[in-house]
Design a protein around this motif. Structure first.
Motif, PDB file in Angstrom:
ATOM      1  N   PRO A 127      -6.082  12.094  -0.235  1.00  0.00           N
ATOM      2  CA  PRO A 127      -6.389  11.690   1.011  1.00  0.00           C
ATOM      3  C   PRO A 127      -7.101  10.258   1.138  1.00  0.00           C
ATOM      4  O   PRO A 127      -7.511   9.941   0.121  1.00  0.00           O
ATOM      5  CB  PRO A 127      -7.596  12.706   1.524  1.00  0.00           C
ATOM      6  CG  PRO A 127      -8.096  13.057   0.279  1.00  0.00           C
ATOM      7  CD  PRO A 127      -7.079  13.151  -0.733  1.00  0.00           C
ATOM      8  N   LEU A 128      -6.420   9.479   1.947  1.00  0.00           N
ATOM      9  CA  LEU A 128      -6.936   8.016   2.455  1.00  0.00           C
ATOM     10  C   LEU A 128      -7.321   7.993   3.589  1.00  0.00           C
ATOM     11  O   LEU A 128      -7.456   8.792   4.457  1.00  0.00           O
ATOM     12  CB  LEU A 128      -5.607   7.144   2.187  1.00  0.00           C
ATOM     13  CG  LEU A 128      -4.557   7.411   0.822  1.00  0.00           C
ATOM     14  CD1 LEU A 128      -3.430   6.500   0.735  1.00  0.00           C
ATOM     15  CD2 LEU A 128      -5.385   6.950  -0.442  1.00  0.00           C
ATOM     16  N   SER A 129      -7.957   6.838   3.959  1.00  0.00           N
ATOM     17  CA  SER A 129      -8.487   6.498   5.044  1.00  0.00           C
ATOM     18  C   SER A 129      -7.355   6.464   6.082  1.00  0.00           C
ATOM     19  O   SER A 129      -5.977   6.022   5.550  1.00  0.00           O
ATOM     20  CB  SER A 129      -9.322   5.068   5.102  1.00  0.00           C
ATOM     21  OG  SER A 129      -8.508   4.170   4.706  1.00  0.00           O
ATOM     22  N   PRO A 130      -7.605   6.854   7.417  1.00  0.00           N
ATOM     23  CA  PRO A 130      -6.658   6.623   8.284  1.00  0.00           C
ATOM     24  C   PRO A 130      -5.671   5.362   8.138  1.00  0.00           C
ATOM     25  O   PRO A 130      -4.628   5.289   8.474  1.00  0.00           O
ATOM     26  CB  PRO A 130      -7.364   6.935   9.634  1.00  0.00           C
ATOM     27  CG  PRO A 130      -8.471   7.674   9.325  1.00  0.00           C
ATOM     28  CD  PRO A 130      -8.824   7.203   8.007  1.00  0.00           C
ATOM     29  N   ALA A 131      -6.268   4.265   8.236  1.00  0.00           N
ATOM     30  CA  ALA A 131      -5.860   3.007   8.307  1.00  0.00           C
ATOM     31  C   ALA A 131      -5.057   2.664   7.188  1.00  0.00           C
ATOM     32  O   ALA A 131      -3.671   2.449   7.180  1.00  0.00           O
ATOM     33  CB  ALA A 131      -6.924   1.855   8.425  1.00  0.00           C
ATOM     34  N   ARG A 132      -5.461   2.975   5.985  1.00  0.00           N
ATOM     35  CA  ARG A 132      -4.526   2.833   4.713  1.00  0.00           C
ATOM     36  C   ARG A 132      -3.427   3.960   4.637  1.00  0.00           C
ATOM     37  O   ARG A 132      -2.322   3.448   4.385  1.00  0.00           O
ATOM     38  CB  ARG A 132      -5.351   3.294   3.468  1.00  0.00           C
ATOM     39  CG  ARG A 132      -4.963   2.797   2.146  1.00  0.00           C
ATOM     40  CD  ARG A 132      -4.722   1.303   2.074  1.00  0.00           C
ATOM     41  NE  ARG A 132      -6.057   0.598   1.783  1.00  0.00           N
ATOM     42  CZ  ARG A 132      -6.164  -0.678   2.289  1.00  0.00           C
ATOM     43  NH1 ARG A 132      -5.287  -1.407   2.916  1.00  0.00           N
ATOM     44  NH2 ARG A 132      -7.514  -1.335   2.087  1.00  0.00           N
ATOM     45  N   TYR A 133      -3.735   5.160   5.045  1.00  0.00           N
ATOM     46  CA  TYR A 133      -2.292   6.237   5.149  1.00  0.00           C
ATOM     47  C   TYR A 133      -1.423   5.392   6.139  1.00  0.00           C
ATOM     48  O   TYR A 133      -0.256   5.811   5.859  1.00  0.00           O
ATOM     49  CB  TYR A 133      -3.101   7.432   5.568  1.00  0.00           C
ATOM     50  CG  TYR A 133      -1.650   8.342   5.506  1.00  0.00           C
ATOM     51  CD1 TYR A 133      -1.515   8.979   4.500  1.00  0.00           C
ATOM     52  CD2 TYR A 133      -1.460   8.995   6.802  1.00  0.00           C
ATOM     53  CE1 TYR A 133      -0.239   9.756   4.532  1.00  0.00           C
ATOM     54  CE2 TYR A 133      -0.295   9.868   6.751  1.00  0.00           C
ATOM     55  CZ  TYR A 133       0.109  10.393   5.879  1.00  0.00           C
ATOM     56  OH  TYR A 133       1.220  11.322   5.737  1.00  0.00           O
ATOM     57  N   ALA A 134      -1.768   5.008   7.169  1.00  0.00           N
ATOM     58  CA  ALA A 134      -0.725   4.545   8.060  1.00  0.00           C
ATOM     59  C   ALA A 134       0.075   3.400   7.524  1.00  0.00           C
ATOM     60  O   ALA A 134       1.281   3.377   7.893  1.00  0.00           O
ATOM     61  CB  ALA A 134      -1.551   3.948   9.550  1.00  0.00           C
ATOM     62  N   THR A 135      -0.310   2.555   6.696  1.00  0.00           N
ATOM     63  CA  THR A 135       0.168   1.716   5.809  1.00  0.00           C
ATOM     64  C   THR A 135       1.337   2.102   5.065  1.00  0.00           C
ATOM     65  O   THR A 135       2.461   1.671   4.833  1.00  0.00           O
ATOM     66  CB  THR A 135      -0.735   0.526   5.196  1.00  0.00           C
ATOM     67  OG1 THR A 135      -1.504   0.082   6.089  1.00  0.00           O
ATOM     68  CG2 THR A 135       0.122  -0.429   4.455  1.00  0.00           C
ATOM     69  N   VAL A 141       7.924   9.167   0.194  1.00  0.00           N
ATOM     70  CA  VAL A 141       8.703  10.243   0.072  1.00  0.00           C
ATOM     71  C   VAL A 141       8.261  11.315  -0.366  1.00  0.00           C
ATOM     72  O   VAL A 141       8.425  12.721  -0.135  1.00  0.00           O
ATOM     73  CB  VAL A 141      10.128   9.483  -0.386  1.00  0.00           C
ATOM     74  CG1 VAL A 141      10.953  10.776  -0.429  1.00  0.00           C
ATOM     75  CG2 VAL A 141      10.446   8.440   0.421  1.00  0.00           C
ATOM     76  N   ALA A 142       7.366  11.414  -1.629  1.00  0.00           N
ATOM     77  CA  ALA A 142       6.981  12.503  -2.612  1.00  0.00           C
ATOM     78  C   ALA A 142       5.926  13.186  -1.748  1.00  0.00           C
ATOM     79  O   ALA A 142       5.544  14.231  -2.320  1.00  0.00           O
ATOM     80  CB  ALA A 142       6.798  12.067  -3.834  1.00  0.00           C
ATOM     81  N   GLY A 143       5.282  12.558  -0.826  1.00  0.00           N
ATOM     82  CA  GLY A 143       4.223  13.455  -0.080  1.00  0.00           C
ATOM     83  C   GLY A 143       2.809  13.249  -0.738  1.00  0.00           C
ATOM     84  O   GLY A 143       2.167  14.294  -1.166  1.00  0.00           O
ATOM     85  N   MET A 144       2.527  12.203  -1.710  1.00  0.00           N
ATOM     86  CA  MET A 144       1.684  12.141  -2.581  1.00  0.00           C
ATOM     87  C   MET A 144       0.124  11.892  -2.089  1.00  0.00           C
ATOM     88  O   MET A 144      -0.769  12.051  -2.583  1.00  0.00           O
ATOM     89  CB  MET A 144       1.830  11.213  -3.856  1.00  0.00           C
ATOM     90  CG  MET A 144       0.866  11.147  -5.104  1.00  0.00           C
ATOM     91  SD  MET A 144       1.586   9.776  -6.227  1.00  0.00           S
ATOM     92  CE  MET A 144       0.219  10.171  -7.384  1.00  0.00           C
ATOM     93  N   PHE A 145       0.051  11.321  -0.854  1.00  0.00           N
ATOM     94  CA  PHE A 145      -1.005  10.845   0.017  1.00  0.00           C
ATOM     95  C   PHE A 145      -0.980  11.441   1.436  1.00  0.00           C
ATOM     96  O   PHE A 145       0.019  12.008   1.785  1.00  0.00           O
ATOM     97  CB  PHE A 145      -1.000   9.390   0.307  1.00  0.00           C
ATOM     98  CG  PHE A 145      -0.600   8.317  -1.032  1.00  0.00           C
ATOM     99  CD1 PHE A 145      -1.989   8.542  -1.986  1.00  0.00           C
ATOM    100  CD2 PHE A 145       0.361   8.037  -1.170  1.00  0.00           C
ATOM    101  CE1 PHE A 145      -1.399   7.893  -3.224  1.00  0.00           C
ATOM    102  CE2 PHE A 145       0.587   7.209  -2.488  1.00  0.00           C
ATOM    103  CZ  PHE A 145      -0.395   7.153  -3.380  1.00  0.00           C
ATOM    104  N   SER A 146      -2.250  11.834   1.948  1.00  0.00           N
ATOM    105  CA  SER A 146      -2.470  12.351   3.164  1.00  0.00           C
ATOM    106  C   SER A 146      -3.520  11.615   3.962  1.00  0.00           C
ATOM    107  O   SER A 146      -4.249  10.708   3.149  1.00  0.00           O
ATOM    108  CB  SER A 146      -2.895  13.672   3.206  1.00  0.00           C
ATOM    109  OG  SER A 146      -4.043  13.929   2.419  1.00  0.00           O
ATOM    110  N   LYS A 147      -3.544  11.829   5.164  1.00  0.00           N
ATOM    111  CA  LYS A 147      -4.683  11.135   5.964  1.00  0.00           C
ATOM    112  C   LYS A 147      -5.964  12.039   5.833  1.00  0.00           C
ATOM    113  O   LYS A 147      -5.948  13.108   6.228  1.00  0.00           O
ATOM    114  CB  LYS A 147      -4.240  11.006   7.358  1.00  0.00           C
ATOM    115  CG  LYS A 147      -5.279  10.584   8.131  1.00  0.00           C
ATOM    116  CD  LYS A 147      -4.809  10.084   9.578  1.00  0.00           C
ATOM    117  CE  LYS A 147      -4.647  11.260  10.382  1.00  0.00           C
ATOM    118  NZ  LYS A 147      -4.134  11.023  12.000  1.00  0.00           N
ATOM    119  N   GLY A 148      -6.996  11.319   5.261  1.00  0.00           N
ATOM    120  CA  GLY A 148      -8.315  11.993   4.963  1.00  0.00           C
ATOM    121  C   GLY A 148      -9.000  11.676   6.331  1.00  0.00           C
ATOM    122  O   GLY A 148      -8.743  11.050   7.429  1.00  0.00           O
ATOM    123  N   THR A 149     -10.186  12.113   6.341  1.00  0.00           N
ATOM    124  CA  THR A 149     -11.280  11.879   7.496  1.00  0.00           C
ATOM    125  C   THR A 149     -11.920  10.497   7.223  1.00  0.00           C
ATOM    126  O   THR A 149     -11.979  10.110   6.157  1.00  0.00           O
ATOM    127  CB  THR A 149     -12.252  13.057   7.664  1.00  0.00           C
ATOM    128  OG1 THR A 149     -13.177  13.052   6.310  1.00  0.00           O
ATOM    129  CG2 THR A 149     -11.597  14.336   7.654  1.00  0.00           C
TER     130      THR A 149
END
Length: 551
Positions: A127-135, A141-149
């Protein structure tokens, strides 16, 4: 409390390292202390400036001075990451928990290794911070990251991604300018994913233009601080040479039960990861997956590959430890830039020694030339005597003068019981007889300079660096102490010091001695040099003892 003005002043002054590397190292230490004292707000504002500093330093560095620049690039990067993390006070960081659960060591067979590297373990997601995940979202493609809180995301991992995937070091047109880029996007990424497993360090060979050091890989990654299980060969996009071929040619296979090593060959940002293995009597390289690190998509894609590479490296390290493997490349001793001295690097079946002092390197080369053909002695394979470099050489003051030796020895083997001790003593005495006939004395005969050649099962006397011609006209103060003949530090001395050394080998052998060995020991350790036997006489006595073993 440090300020940005303080830090900028330190770096500006530190860039004088191109003229004086030692002053730069001192400034670097000041810089590290200053960065550690930053507040969260200052750390946040430091990031853009730090990036500019790294680019400026890496572009200025050439030749061996790059070694110093790399130290700074990596140290500053780590400090910036640490400072960046302080910004996230109060955030629940699950990075280590995720790594401990999913970054499990594994050694898949070679046939399935490619599929393993590109496959995401079920359930793995950072899980990454919303701003970082948006980047990163559109590139993942692999789905290694997600949007954290806002209060729960991978702070440690975000710091790594910010300094590599999102804004990697800038590059120029030279191979040197790419080194911070390769280091950050390959080594630092693997190290980040290995943080809960094993240590991961590296050495770089930035002196490839010298014939001796061209035998070493451009990059060697040490897993567990001991095993060189990951290596790389690197070229600029249109540079000469074949990095894949060099990757294979520079590896001597010394492993017994390791199925393969991991490595990469790079052309600028295009990096191919592969497996190195022994087949058909030579080292082979099977390409596994290629990534283009010049694009955001390629850099994000590489994260899963590097995550799984770390798992395999950890598994190979466990295997090496259990099977008591030796490492192909290993730095035994690093040179002290302030005290002088030498470096010692094991590479395949060779030993590469680097000397800071030209006169010392010439003296060593001349000694080995005089005892050329000596049985049971280390051999120097450098064909020409080291010479002073050209005055316009930019690295004249800080590059080592290197010599290559064989064989690579096992210094952990002990000469036990008595039959093996006699064999070792005979091999050492035969080497010393040969040297004495040519007017050379070793002067530092002890077990730390005796090793077993596992290929020939012969004991070898090595490290003739302190040898000289006999008789020596004056004392050798650096050889004082209980493990050297008493006269060696007092004044003139001759071949009798090596006879004393042979007695010292017997005395420190940790073997229950026979009466004949005790008598030989006592004769060799006589305080008066003239009371000691000759080396030829010692050899004769040892040969008789050895012949009588079966009697």
């Amino acid at each position: 409390m440090g300020t940005l003005d303080d830090l900028v002043g330190v770096v500006d002054a530190a860039e004088g390292f191109l003229d004086d590397p030692r002053s730069y190292l001192g400034a670097q230490r000041v810089l590290q202390v200053a960065v550690e004292s930053l507040s969260s707000t200052q750390a946040e504002s430091l990031l853009p400036w730090a990036r500019e500093s790294l680019v400026r330093i890496s572009k200025k560095a050439v030749g061996a001075t790059l070694d110093v620049a790399l130290l700074t690039v990596e140290a500053l990067s780590r400090r910036v990451v640490q400072a960046r993390v302080t910004v996230a006070e109060g955030v629940d960081d699950p990075t280590r928990h995720i790594l401990s659960e999913y970054a499990t060591p594994a050694v898949p067979d070679l046939a399935s290794l490619k599929e393993f590297l590109v496959s995401k373990p079920a359930g793995l997601c950072f899980p990454l911070s919303p701003a970082r995940y948006a980047t990163l979202e559109s590139h993942d493609v692999a789905g290694m990251f997600s949007k954290g809180t806002p209060n729960s995301y991978c702070v440690d991992l975000e710091s790594l991604l910010a300094l590599s995937v999102i804004k990697p070091p800038e590059v120029g047109i030279t191979e040197f300018s790419y080194i911070p880029f390769w280091n950050t996007l390959i080594h630092e990424a693997i190290k980040g994913y290995l943080q809960t497993s094993v240590p991961f360090t590296f050495d770089r060979n930035t002196n490839c233009e010298t014939q001796t050091l061209s035998q070493l890989p451009d990059y060697v990654g040490y897993v567990g601080a001991l095993y060189s299980l990951f290596r790389g060969e690197e070229k600029v996009v249109r540079g000469p040479g074949n990095p894949k071929k060099e990757l294979m040619n520079k590896l001597v296979w010394v492993y017994k039960d390791v199925p393969y090593l991991l490595g990469y060959h790079a052309r600028g940002p295009n990096v191919t990861f592969g497996a190195l293995y022994h087949g058909g009597g030579k080292v082979q390289c099977e390409d596994l997956v290629t990534v283009d690190l010049s694009s955001m998509t390629g850099r994000v894609r590489s994260q899963l590959i590097l995550f799984n590479l770390g798992r395999v490296l950890a598994g190979l390290c466990d295997l090496c430890s259990k099977r008591n493997e030796i490492s192909d490349t290993f730095t035994v001793q690093e040179v002290d830039s302030e005290k002088g001295g030498k470096s010692v690097v094991l590479s395949g079946y060779s030993v590469i020694k680097g000397y800071m002092d030209l006169e010392k390197a010439k003296k060593v080369w001349n000694t080995y030339s005089r005892i050329q053909g000596c049985p049971n002695a280390e051999k120097c394979h450098t064909r020409t005597c080291p010479r002073k470099r050209k005055r316009n050489d930019p690295d004249e003051d800080d590059r080592l003068y290197t010599l290559t030796f064989t064989p690579r020895l096992d210094t952990n083997q002990q000469a036990r019981p008595v039959p093996e001790l006699l064999k070792a003593l005979l091999h050492v005495s035969s080497a010393l007889c040969y040297a004495h006939e040519r007017g050379v004395i070793h002067r530092d005969v002890s077990w730390r300079n005796v090793g077993l050649d596992l290929t020939s099962n012969q004991w070898v006397l090595f490290d003739w660096d302190e040898s000289c011609t006999s008789p020596a006209p004056c004392a050798a103060a650096m050889l004082s102490g209980a493990c050297h003949a008493p006269e060696i530090s007092l004044g003139p001395h001759d071949t009798a010091v090596d006879v004393w050394g042979l007695g010292w080998l017997i005395h420190t052998s940790k073997v229950t001695l026979t009466q004949e060995l005790e008598e030989l020991r006592d004769d060799c350790l006589e305080e008066q040099p003239k009371a000691r036997p000759t080396m030829t006489s010692c050899t004769d006595r040892l040969q008789k003892m050895f012949a009588n073993l079966d009697g």
